[in-house]
Design an enzyme around this catalytic site. Structure first.
Site, PDB file in Angstrom:
ATOM      1  N   TRP A  19       0.813  -1.232   0.000  1.00  0.00           N
ATOM      2  CA  TRP A  19       0.000   0.000   0.000  1.00  0.00           C
ATOM      3  C   TRP A  19       0.840   1.274   0.000  1.00  0.00           C
ATOM      4  O   TRP A  19       1.812   1.385   0.734  1.00  0.00           O
ATOM      5  CB  TRP A  19      -0.883  -0.005   1.247  1.00  0.00           C
ATOM      6  N   ASN A  21      -0.125   5.663   0.182  1.00  0.00           N
ATOM      7  CA  ASN A  21      -1.006   6.829  -0.010  1.00  0.00           C
ATOM      8  C   ASN A  21      -0.154   8.083  -0.180  1.00  0.00           C
ATOM      9  O   ASN A  21       0.636   8.102  -1.143  1.00  0.00           O
ATOM     10  CB  ASN A  21      -2.174   6.910   0.975  1.00  0.00           C
ATOM     11  N   ASP A  22      -0.241   9.056   0.685  1.00  0.00           N
ATOM     12  CA  ASP A  22       0.346  10.373   0.397  1.00  0.00           C
ATOM     13  C   ASP A  22       1.843  10.371   0.075  1.00  0.00           C
ATOM     14  O   ASP A  22       2.626   9.737   0.781  1.00  0.00           O
ATOM     15  CB  ASP A  22       0.202  11.291   1.622  1.00  0.00           C
ATOM     16  N   GLN A  38       3.559   7.583   2.497  1.00  0.00           N
ATOM     17  CA  GLN A  38       2.759   6.820   3.450  1.00  0.00           C
ATOM     18  C   GLN A  38       2.656   5.391   2.926  1.00  0.00           C
ATOM     19  O   GLN A  38       2.205   5.163   1.797  1.00  0.00           O
ATOM     20  CB  GLN A  38       1.361   7.445   3.572  1.00  0.00           C
ATOM     21  N   TRP A  82       2.548   9.430  10.277  1.00  0.00           N
ATOM     22  CA  TRP A  82       1.713   9.974   9.207  1.00  0.00           C
ATOM     23  C   TRP A  82       2.441  11.102   8.476  1.00  0.00           C
ATOM     24  O   TRP A  82       3.607  11.375   8.729  1.00  0.00           O
ATOM     25  CB  TRP A  82       0.362  10.419   9.793  1.00  0.00           C
ATOM     26  N   SER A  83       1.691  11.795   7.617  1.00  0.00           N
ATOM     27  CA  SER A  83       2.316  12.684   6.632  1.00  0.00           C
ATOM     28  C   SER A  83       3.078  13.864   7.216  1.00  0.00           C
ATOM     29  O   SER A  83       2.814  14.327   8.329  1.00  0.00           O
ATOM     30  CB  SER A  83       1.254  13.189   5.658  1.00  0.00           C
ATOM     31  N   ARG A 150      -2.654  17.624  11.902  1.00  0.00           N
ATOM     32  CA  ARG A 150      -1.622  16.832  11.226  1.00  0.00           C
ATOM     33  C   ARG A 150      -1.090  17.463   9.928  1.00  0.00           C
ATOM     34  O   ARG A 150      -1.582  18.461   9.464  1.00  0.00           O
ATOM     35  CB  ARG A 150      -2.160  15.439  10.918  1.00  0.00           C
ATOM     36  N   ASP A 151      -0.071  16.802   9.394  1.00  0.00           N
ATOM     37  CA  ASP A 151       0.498  17.096   8.074  1.00  0.00           C
ATOM     38  C   ASP A 151       1.235  18.441   8.001  1.00  0.00           C
ATOM     39  O   ASP A 151       0.886  19.312   7.186  1.00  0.00           O
ATOM     40  CB  ASP A 151      -0.588  17.017   6.974  1.00  0.00           C
ATOM     41  N   GLU A 207      -6.502  18.577   5.304  1.00  0.00           N
ATOM     42  CA  GLU A 207      -5.361  17.664   5.308  1.00  0.00           C
ATOM     43  C   GLU A 207      -4.283  18.200   4.365  1.00  0.00           C
ATOM     44  O   GLU A 207      -4.574  18.911   3.405  1.00  0.00           O
ATOM     45  CB  GLU A 207      -5.804  16.269   4.841  1.00  0.00           C
TER      46      GLU A 207
HETATM   47  C1  FRU Z   1      -4.316  12.187   3.730  1.00  0.00           C
HETATM   48  C2  FRU Z   1      -4.034  11.610   5.119  1.00  0.00           C
HETATM   49  C3  FRU Z   1      -3.259  12.587   5.970  1.00  0.00           C
HETATM   50  C4  FRU Z   1      -2.586  11.678   6.950  1.00  0.00           C
HETATM   51  C5  FRU Z   1      -2.254  10.476   6.100  1.00  0.00           C
HETATM   52  C6  FRU Z   1      -2.274   9.168   6.819  1.00  0.00           C
HETATM   53  O1  FRU Z   1      -4.561  11.188   2.792  1.00  0.00           O
HETATM   54  O2  FRU Z   1      -5.254  11.254   5.746  1.00  0.00           O
HETATM   55  O3  FRU Z   1      -4.051  13.586   6.565  1.00  0.00           O
HETATM   56  O4  FRU Z   1      -1.445  12.238   7.527  1.00  0.00           O
HETATM   57  O5  FRU Z   1      -3.201  10.462   5.053  1.00  0.00           O
HETATM   58  O6  FRU Z   1      -1.754   8.144   6.015  1.00  0.00           O
END
Ligand code: FRU
Length: 541
Positions: A19, A21-22, A38, A82-83, A150-151, A207
């Site tokens: 997997w 994601n970001d 991520q 996380w991000s 976050r982020d 986010e």
């Molecule tokens: C956006 C998000 C961020 C978070 C991350 C977790 O897609 O939800 O806000 O840090 O993904 O994987």
């Protein structure tokens, strides 16, 4: 199964498997582009122990996967890393701020900001990172829920030399999204500024904020701390499933950002991409003086399919970004390095495409291609009044199947098509009469993209920012097995689509130019290339 069967991409960024994601903390350092992301390295689905994957590249096309950069090791990031973002400090050393999901007795998985430094800054691969003692460096403020903080962004220095970063948040008990501002003299000790840099009711959690200057004229990017009369600033936030942005003027002296428009949480927000694209992150590439953005492109097939494929998610192509001459929007275009993958080419010019017809573009690998096409519409002035588009709602306007109000079209490309056309993804235009002028609708319709029924098939659309009386309509599509990135009008509007064909795979995939409209259109030029495979994280360490 071969790659084709599983629709794996050949020149988009994906981890070796599992997997993603970001995108996180893209940067250039000592000869290498770094991409963090991520990642769940154990399964092709999001998990409650997310880590930071890490890859390096010298061209942002071919990537080598390194060992993960951050995994939970401390109580403040026990439940996930996380991000976050990277900042290159004035002495040349990079630092990263990321989101830790803390182990906490009362506030389950409280989101905190963690600072990390390279263990050995002389290593161009930045393989090892340390989390210094004084962590976490930020905690959720009292007016923000503990799980809506976050982020952190890349930092920038104001005219006073003080560092600033933004953290994405939401106000407690409301749906007011916020970009909370923090300041620091040393990048270690951070103080919240009393008011957010920007906030907006009814937008929900913000986010992955991103905040950077863009030159008012020209395509060159500028470094994050630059601020003078020749730049404006962009604030991007991810909410409601889209990356939305506003353009404005930032003053570090007054500590305010005056945006030219407002976030509305409707289709009238400026969006980086009108398709499947989220949580993007931009960085300044000082090698070629350009700003480059990467986004997360989510899967739209089932979790079951993801397990069969062994992977889920990918990143968009790296896109160069600059301000349009109108000052009202950003232009995006795949970085020039992508063109190095172009191989076998076929071309057409000045070809008439009559109403209700298709033209196959053969001679290239249509499942893995780069296509640039320009359409010319012979006569626009003096059209009899057709249905006024103001009487038609968005759903109809953006629907490829409807020609209500059309002067021309729908016409465009059929990508990832099977020879019987039972599978096809249409990237199309329609010209609609609107008031005294005309509007061009750009769409990407996945409704017939696959005979499989367990995939999500959407129709994405937007109004293309051109006047068809004065400009030809251009389109560039990068087709890569299960993803199609479509750039309209030289990158003024972008739509990313996913498709998981069952028949239109490998050599069986076809490409067509089509015209469903009643009136003919002219293809002024078309160039299509087969794309070679990039080497993307082939061998994981
Ligand atoms: C956006 C998000 C961020 C978070 C991350 C977790 O897609 O939800 O806000 O840090 O993904 O994987």
């Amino acid at each position: 199964h071969g790659n084709d069967v599983l629709n794996r991409t050949s020149f988009h960024f994906q981890p070796h498997r599992n997997w993603i994601n970001d995108p996180n903390a893209p940067m250039y350092y000592k000869g290498f582009y770094h991409m963090f992301y991520q990642h769940n390295n154990l399964a092709p689905k999001f998990s409650n122990i997310m880590i930071w994957g890490h890859s390096v590249s010298q061209d942002m096309v071919n990537w080598i996967q390194l060992e993960p950069a951050f995994v939970p090791t401390e109580s403040y990031d026990r439940h996930s890393c996380w991000s976050g973002s990277a900042t290159i400090l004035p002495d040349g050393k990079p630092v990263i701020l990321y989101t830790g999901l803390e182990e906490h007795k009362e506030l389950d998985r409280r989101q905190v900001t963690v600072l990390a430094e390279p263990k050995d800054a002389s290593d161009p691969l930045l393989r090892e990172w340390v989390k210094p003692k004084n962590n976490p460096v930020m905690l959720p403020p009292h007016d923000v829920p503990h799980d809506c903080f976050r982020d952190p962004t890349t930092g920038w220095q104001g005219q006073d030399g003080v560092w600033r970063v933004l953290v994405g948040a939401k106000e407690i008990n409301t749906e007011r999204g916020m970009a909370v501002l923090y300041r620091s003299d040393d990048f270690v000790e951070w103080t919240k500024y009393p008011t957010p840099l920007l906030a907006k009711e009814h937008t929900g959690m913000w986010e992955c904020p991103d905040f950077f200057p863009v030159a008012i004229t020209g395509k060159e990017g500028v470094e994050n701390s630059v601020n003078n009369a020749s730049v404006k600033h962009v604030l991007k936030v991810s909410f409601g499933g889209h990356d939305c942005y506003v353009i404005g003027k930032y003053s570090s002296e007054n500590e305010d950002f005056v945006a030219d428009s407002e976030f509305t949480n409707t289709t009238s927000d400026l969006r980086y991409d009108h398709g499947t694209f989220y949580a993007s992150k931009a960085f300044f590439d000082n090698v070629k003086n350009r700003r480059i953005n990467f986004g997360w492109v989510v899967e739209t097939d089932s979790e079951e399919d993801d397990f069969e494929k062994g992977w889920s998610g990918l990143l968009s192509l790296p896109r160069e970004m600059w301000l349009d001459t109108s000052g009202k929007r950003l232009i995006q275009w795949p970085i020039e390095e992508i063109n190095y993958l172009r191989t076998k080419q076929v071309s057409l010019d000045n070809t008439h495409l009559s109403g209700c017809s298709n033209l196959e573009i053969s001679g290239i690998t249509a499942a893995q291609a780069d296509v640039e096409v320009t359409f010319d519409l012979p006569i626009l002035e003096g059209n009899p009044q057709v249905l006024d588009s103001d009487q038609v709602d968005d759903a109809v306007l953006f629907d490829r199947g409807s020609s209500a109000g059309c002067v021309y079209g729908p016409f465009g490309l059929l990508a990832l098509a099977s020879s019987d056309l039972s599978e096809q993804t249409a990237i199309f235009f329609k010209i609609i009469r609107r008031g005294n002028g005309y509007s061009v609708i750009m769409g990407s319709d996945e409704k017939k993209s696959s005979l499989r029924d367990n995939t999500k098939k959407s129709a994405h659309g937007t109004v293309l920012d051109i006047d068809p009386r004065h400009e030809k309509i251009s389109l560039r599509c990068l087709i890569d097995h299960s993803v199609i990135e479509s750039y309209g009008a030289g990158g003024r509007n972008v739509i990313t689509s996913r498709a998981y064909p069952k028949l239109a795979i490998g050599e069986a995939a076809k490409l067509y130019v089509f015209n469903d409209g009643t009136r003919g259109v002219t293809i002024s030029s078309l160039d299509a290339w087969s794309m070679r495979n990039a080497e993307v994280n082939l061998n994981a360490l």
